[in-house]
Design an enzyme around this catalytic site. Sequence first.
Site, PDB file in Angstrom:
ATOM      1  N   CYS A  10       0.822  -1.217   0.000  1.00 36.31           N
ATOM      2  CA  CYS A  10       0.000   0.000   0.000  1.00 36.31           C
ATOM      3  C   CYS A  10       0.853   1.262   0.000  1.00 36.31           C
ATOM      4  O   CYS A  10       0.327   2.362  -0.180  1.00 36.31           O
ATOM      5  CB  CYS A  10      -0.941  -0.001   1.199  1.00 36.31           C
ATOM      6  SG  CYS A  10      -1.936  -1.484   1.279  1.00 36.31           S
ATOM      7  N   HIS A  13      -2.864   6.726   3.313  1.00 36.22           N
ATOM      8  CA  HIS A  13      -3.408   5.503   2.740  1.00 36.22           C
ATOM      9  C   HIS A  13      -4.687   5.165   3.511  1.00 36.22           C
ATOM     10  O   HIS A  13      -4.728   5.244   4.740  1.00 36.22           O
ATOM     11  CB  HIS A  13      -2.383   4.374   2.866  1.00 36.22           C
ATOM     12  CG  HIS A  13      -2.974   3.028   2.615  1.00 36.22           C
ATOM     13  ND1 HIS A  13      -3.736   2.771   1.489  1.00 36.22           N
ATOM     14  CD2 HIS A  13      -2.954   1.884   3.343  1.00 36.22           C
ATOM     15  CE1 HIS A  13      -4.143   1.517   1.545  1.00 36.22           C
ATOM     16  NE2 HIS A  13      -3.698   0.956   2.655  1.00 36.22           N
ATOM     17  N   ASN A  60     -10.314  -0.147   1.116  1.00 35.20           N
ATOM     18  CA  ASN A  60      -8.856  -0.095   0.991  1.00 35.20           C
ATOM     19  C   ASN A  60      -8.460  -0.486  -0.444  1.00 35.20           C
ATOM     20  O   ASN A  60      -8.658  -1.628  -0.843  1.00 35.20           O
ATOM     21  CB  ASN A  60      -8.255  -1.071   2.011  1.00 35.20           C
ATOM     22  CG  ASN A  60      -6.742  -1.100   1.993  1.00 35.20           C
ATOM     23  OD1 ASN A  60      -6.108  -0.642   1.050  1.00 35.20           O
ATOM     24  ND2 ASN A  60      -6.166  -1.659   3.035  1.00 35.20           N
TER      25      ASN A  60
HETATM   26  O1  UT7 Z   1      -3.664  -1.622   3.719  1.00 37.40           O
HETATM   27  C1  UT7 Z   1      -2.709  -2.412   4.350  1.00 37.40           C
HETATM   28  C2  UT7 Z   1      -2.681  -2.191   5.773  1.00 37.40           C
HETATM   29  N1  UT7 Z   1      -3.857  -2.772   6.399  1.00 37.40           N
HETATM   30  C3  UT7 Z   1      -4.292  -2.277   7.530  1.00 37.40           C
HETATM   31  O2  UT7 Z   1      -3.774  -1.276   7.965  1.00 37.40           O
HETATM   32  C4  UT7 Z   1      -5.400  -2.962   8.285  1.00 37.40           C
HETATM   33  C5  UT7 Z   1      -5.007  -3.097   9.732  1.00 37.40           C
HETATM   34  N2  UT7 Z   1      -5.950  -3.833  10.565  1.00 37.40           N
HETATM   35  C6  UT7 Z   1      -7.224  -3.463  10.771  1.00 37.40           C
HETATM   36  O3  UT7 Z   1      -7.691  -2.503  10.194  1.00 37.40           O
HETATM   37  C7  UT7 Z   1      -8.050  -4.228  11.795  1.00 37.40           C
HETATM   38  O4  UT7 Z   1      -7.196  -5.013  12.573  1.00 37.40           O
HETATM   39  C8  UT7 Z   1      -9.171  -5.115  11.181  1.00 37.40           C
HETATM   40  C9  UT7 Z   1     -10.276  -4.217  10.626  1.00 37.40           C
HETATM   41  C10 UT7 Z   1      -8.603  -5.968  10.080  1.00 37.40           C
HETATM   42  C11 UT7 Z   1      -9.792  -6.007  12.225  1.00 37.40           C
HETATM   43  O5  UT7 Z   1     -10.333  -5.230  13.272  1.00 37.40           O
HETATM   44  P1  UT7 Z   1      -9.971  -5.558  14.794  1.00 37.40           P
HETATM   45  O6  UT7 Z   1     -10.731  -4.610  15.602  1.00 37.40           O
HETATM   46  O7  UT7 Z   1      -8.481  -5.535  14.907  1.00 37.40           O
HETATM   47  O8  UT7 Z   1     -10.565  -7.001  14.992  1.00 37.40           O
HETATM   48  P2  UT7 Z   1      -9.793  -8.346  15.349  1.00 37.40           P
HETATM   49  O9  UT7 Z   1      -8.956  -8.808  14.188  1.00 37.40           O
HETATM   50  O10 UT7 Z   1      -9.101  -8.170  16.664  1.00 37.40           O
HETATM   51  O11 UT7 Z   1     -10.984  -9.341  15.513  1.00 37.40           O
HETATM   52  C12 UT7 Z   1     -11.947  -9.197  16.545  1.00 37.40           C
HETATM   53  C13 UT7 Z   1     -13.114 -10.113  16.242  1.00 37.40           C
HETATM   54  C14 UT7 Z   1     -12.708 -11.519  15.861  1.00 37.40           C
HETATM   55  O12 UT7 Z   1     -13.664 -12.434  16.401  1.00 37.40           O
HETATM   56  P3  UT7 Z   1     -13.308 -13.266  17.719  1.00 37.40           P
HETATM   57  O13 UT7 Z   1     -12.105 -14.093  17.352  1.00 37.40           O
HETATM   58  O14 UT7 Z   1     -13.030 -12.250  18.782  1.00 37.40           O
HETATM   59  O15 UT7 Z   1     -14.549 -14.070  17.914  1.00 37.40           O
HETATM   60  C15 UT7 Z   1     -12.854 -11.508  14.355  1.00 37.40           C
HETATM   61  O16 UT7 Z   1     -13.116 -12.805  13.815  1.00 37.40           O
HETATM   62  O17 UT7 Z   1     -13.849  -9.593  15.141  1.00 37.40           O
HETATM   63  C16 UT7 Z   1     -14.051 -10.628  14.184  1.00 37.40           C
HETATM   64  N3  UT7 Z   1     -14.131 -10.069  12.849  1.00 37.40           N
HETATM   65  C17 UT7 Z   1     -15.293  -9.751  12.279  1.00 37.40           C
HETATM   66  N4  UT7 Z   1     -16.562  -9.828  12.715  1.00 37.40           N
HETATM   67  C18 UT7 Z   1     -17.530  -9.425  11.880  1.00 37.40           C
HETATM   68  C19 UT7 Z   1     -13.125  -9.784  11.994  1.00 37.40           C
HETATM   69  N5  UT7 Z   1     -13.624  -9.287  10.851  1.00 37.40           N
HETATM   70  C20 UT7 Z   1     -14.965  -9.275  11.008  1.00 37.40           C
HETATM   71  C21 UT7 Z   1     -16.024  -8.867  10.182  1.00 37.40           C
HETATM   72  N6  UT7 Z   1     -17.295  -8.949  10.666  1.00 37.40           N
HETATM   73  N7  UT7 Z   1     -15.830  -8.395   8.938  1.00 37.40           N
END
Ligand code: UT7
Length: 329
Positions: free
Chosen positions: A113, A256, A286
Amino acid sequence: MNTYIRSIGSYIPKKRVTNDELAERIDTSDEWIRSHTGIGARHIADDDEATSDLGYRAAVDALESGGVDIQEIGGIIAATATPDHFGFPSTACIIQDRLKAQPGFAFDVTAGCSGFIYGLEIARGMLQLKDADNILVIGAEKLTSVVDWDDRNSVLFGDAGGAVVLSRLNGAEEGLRGIIDSKLHADGSGAEALMVASGGSRRPMKDGPYDIAEVTLRMQGRRVYNFAVSVIVGTLRSMMERNGLTIDDVDYIVPHQANIRILQAAAKRLGFPFEKFYVNIEDLANTSAASIPVALKEMERKGLLRRGARIMTIGFGAGLTYGGNVIIW
Ligand code: UT7
């Protein structure tokens, strides 16, 4: 010798998929995606559209909006993590042929990115070395080609193309405008945090078959989130210090667009008003290397890029890479 962004172009595929539409297929919701990322929808290229098609359309827009003849373009740099083909040939060469450009240089840049920021800096150096007078720098991605639509962690991505014509500044304007500074960095120890595991020379496709999880993008979300906040803060601070700028001197930070919460957290840590960050993630999601030039085009249309405005870009992504530019418009 300064270089400046002479014109900007973008292309957004028409097909738009909302969070609610995704929620019909996988276990997610509009509420979750919006509250965790700020994303409401993403645009998706047609099946017969590849990254070069998105980049080509953005390049044509940049040339037309700047009144630049294709024969003035001495080289093409395409930043992409989703090339039409893996190295044979580069996406930039495909775009060069479609544009009927002169036989200058054409190559791809892979920096996730941060690719557009890397491409801009390479072009700046090449202009200063007089390898060309005008260079097309393109950021284009068909990210949905590496998205597993059944994985709810992959709902963040969309397709788009952005492009700029970067030109050398001569005469009276020299030193008064243009890209005045850039920083490029990488931390390869985070390579696995954002990866398509198979299909390259490490695990060749010809040795397949592979699980869908191996040929689509996988991200350690939390790890990348923490990395992103920390490098946005560090890179903006050091670019401002090195150029004697405070936040009051900066009109817009063009980041970004990965997650609005990353930007809010960085703004809070820096003590910067969030309004200084230009955000358009809601409708586009994104789009990796395309997101910064696409945002710049939108800002131009809104009249936000007045002459003399001080703009800082900031990118972060696969590699892990990061970097930014300081631009006087
Ligand atoms: O462009 C390249 C760079 N990319 C980035 O900068 C992205 C960086 N990361 C992020 O933006 C975030 O970490 C995410 C948006 C990807 C994820 O958000 P988060 O608040 O960090 O969630 P998490 O990964 O800690 O997951 C928390 C929970 C999990 O469920 P459990 O294991 O606690 O039951 C995930 O499975 O949220 C769940 N989850 C979702 N639930 C509903 C993850 N994605 C989803 C979803 N809908 N789309």
